[in-house]
Design an enzyme around this catalytic site. Structure first.
Site, PDB file in Angstrom:
ATOM      1  N   ASN A 151       0.873  -1.174   0.000  1.00 60.66           N
ATOM      2  CA  ASN A 151       0.000   0.000   0.000  1.00 60.66           C
ATOM      3  C   ASN A 151       0.915   1.232   0.000  1.00 60.66           C
ATOM      4  O   ASN A 151       1.285   1.751   1.045  1.00 60.66           O
ATOM      5  CB  ASN A 151      -0.883  -0.036   1.250  1.00 60.66           C
ATOM      6  CG  ASN A 151      -1.799   1.166   1.377  1.00 60.66           C
ATOM      7  OD1 ASN A 151      -1.722   2.113   0.599  1.00 60.66           O
ATOM      8  ND2 ASN A 151      -2.669   1.137   2.371  1.00 60.66           N
ATOM      9  N   THR A 242      -3.271  -6.356   1.192  1.00 60.88           N
ATOM     10  CA  THR A 242      -2.321  -5.261   1.339  1.00 60.88           C
ATOM     11  C   THR A 242      -2.368  -4.755   2.774  1.00 60.88           C
ATOM     12  O   THR A 242      -3.296  -5.062   3.528  1.00 60.88           O
ATOM     13  CB  THR A 242      -2.634  -4.119   0.355  1.00 60.88           C
ATOM     14  OG1 THR A 242      -1.521  -3.210   0.313  1.00 60.88           O
ATOM     15  CG2 THR A 242      -3.883  -3.348   0.739  1.00 60.88           C
ATOM     16  N   CYS A 243      -1.376  -3.964   3.142  1.00 57.32           N
ATOM     17  CA  CYS A 243      -1.352  -3.367   4.480  1.00 57.32           C
ATOM     18  C   CYS A 243      -2.357  -2.220   4.562  1.00 57.32           C
ATOM     19  O   CYS A 243      -2.671  -1.570   3.574  1.00 57.32           O
ATOM     20  CB  CYS A 243       0.033  -2.823   4.803  1.00 57.32           C
ATOM     21  SG  CYS A 243       1.296  -4.089   5.014  1.00 57.32           S
ATOM     22  N   THR A 244      -2.859  -1.981   5.751  1.00 58.66           N
ATOM     23  CA  THR A 244      -3.657  -0.802   6.029  1.00 58.66           C
ATOM     24  C   THR A 244      -3.272  -0.337   7.425  1.00 58.66           C
ATOM     25  O   THR A 244      -2.558  -1.048   8.138  1.00 58.66           O
ATOM     26  CB  THR A 244      -5.164  -1.102   5.897  1.00 58.66           C
ATOM     27  OG1 THR A 244      -5.904   0.110   5.994  1.00 58.66           O
ATOM     28  CG2 THR A 244      -5.641  -2.098   6.938  1.00 58.66           C
ATOM     29  N   ALA A 250      -2.373  -4.259  10.682  1.00 62.68           N
ATOM     30  CA  ALA A 250      -3.680  -4.358  10.019  1.00 62.68           C
ATOM     31  C   ALA A 250      -3.496  -4.728   8.555  1.00 62.68           C
ATOM     32  O   ALA A 250      -2.525  -4.323   7.910  1.00 62.68           O
ATOM     33  CB  ALA A 250      -4.434  -3.035  10.142  1.00 62.68           C
TER      34      ALA A 250
END
Length: 260
Positions: A151, A242-244, A250
């Site tokens: 991300n 994907t990362c958040t 997360a």
């Protein structure tokens, strides 16, 4: 004596100033390197997109001279990837979501670490690559085909996936295109949610249909909203991850089922 004290103070201040300048120079270098790396990788990705599109256009006359079929043959699909495979034999697919920046080659390595920080040319890269889980076969024998991407703050790689946090975006963009070396496929999204890494949404092996069915039900129940898409144990699914940044570790997950 006073002169020596003043001289020591001056030397101390000078050392501090030099240290501060060194720190600033180091920060500028690191920021500059990061920005240049992003620029290079975005330029590389643009070149790859053009290469892929040109190859598909070259094959259109050949395809049009053949009898009409729903899917391209394996030979036609491989021809789309010839130049990409010449760059890196780990290329396994191309992923695209309309009206987003997601329009990339997909690679598959020997693990899920290498392509986190290497591009398609196997050069060190802060953006990494879009890559498939190494446990997947890359064909429709996979019940859960998993693809990862960073991300990135500049909007590249899988940043656009976070648009699916809004239901309106999903309604307008329900389909993911995934063209593999074997076929061209489309996948309809049935679940989107934020999770932590304790939830095993990237499971690839299931002992039986009941276990798989229970897994699918859990994925659908976790969705931020009801997509209205039915899912059964007869379906094959695609997972994008994907990362958040809502909390530590997360992840944002999107699940779609094969529709054609």
């Amino acid at each position: 004596m006073k002169y020596k004290i003043e001289q020591k103070k001056y030397l101390h201040v000078k050392i501090q100033l030099l240290f501060l300048l060194a720190v600033i120079a180091c920060c500028i270098y690191q920021i500059g390197s990061y920005v240049l790396n992003l620029y290079y990788n975005n330029k590389l990705n643009s070149q790859l997109q053009e290469l892929y599109v040109v190859n598909r256009r070259k094959m259109e006359p050949v395809k049009n001279n053949k009898s009409s079929e729903n899917n391209e043959s394996k030979e036609e699909n491989i021809s789309y990837f010839e130049e990409l495979l010449a760059i890196n034999s780990d290329v396994i697919a191309w992923i695209k979501i309309s009206d987003t920046t997601i329009d990339y080659p997909v690679v598959k390595g020997q693990d899920n670490e290498y392509y986190l920080n290497h591009n398609i040319k196997k050069e060190s890269s802060v953006s990494g690559s879009i890559f498939m889980d190494y446990r997947n076969e890359g064909n429709n024998q996979d019940l859960n085909k998993i693809i990862y991407g960073h991300n990135m703050k500049d909007g590249s790689m899988f940043k656009a996936l976070t648009n699916y946090k809004k239901k309106e975006f999903l309604i307008a963009h329900p389909i993911i295109e995934l063209n593999t070396l074997n076929e061209s496929t489309q996948w309809e999204i049935f679940s989107v949610y934020i999770t932590d890494t304790n939830f095993n949404y990237i499971k690839t092996n299931f002992d039986n249909k009941e276990e798989y069915s229970s897994f699918l039900k859990e994925l659908k129940n976790k969705s931020l909203y009801d997509t209205g898409v039915n899912i059964t144990s007869d379906d094959i699914i695609l997972t994008l991850s994907t990362c958040t940044y809502e909390f530590s570790n997360a992840r944002f997950a999107i699940h779609a089922k094969l529709v054609k």
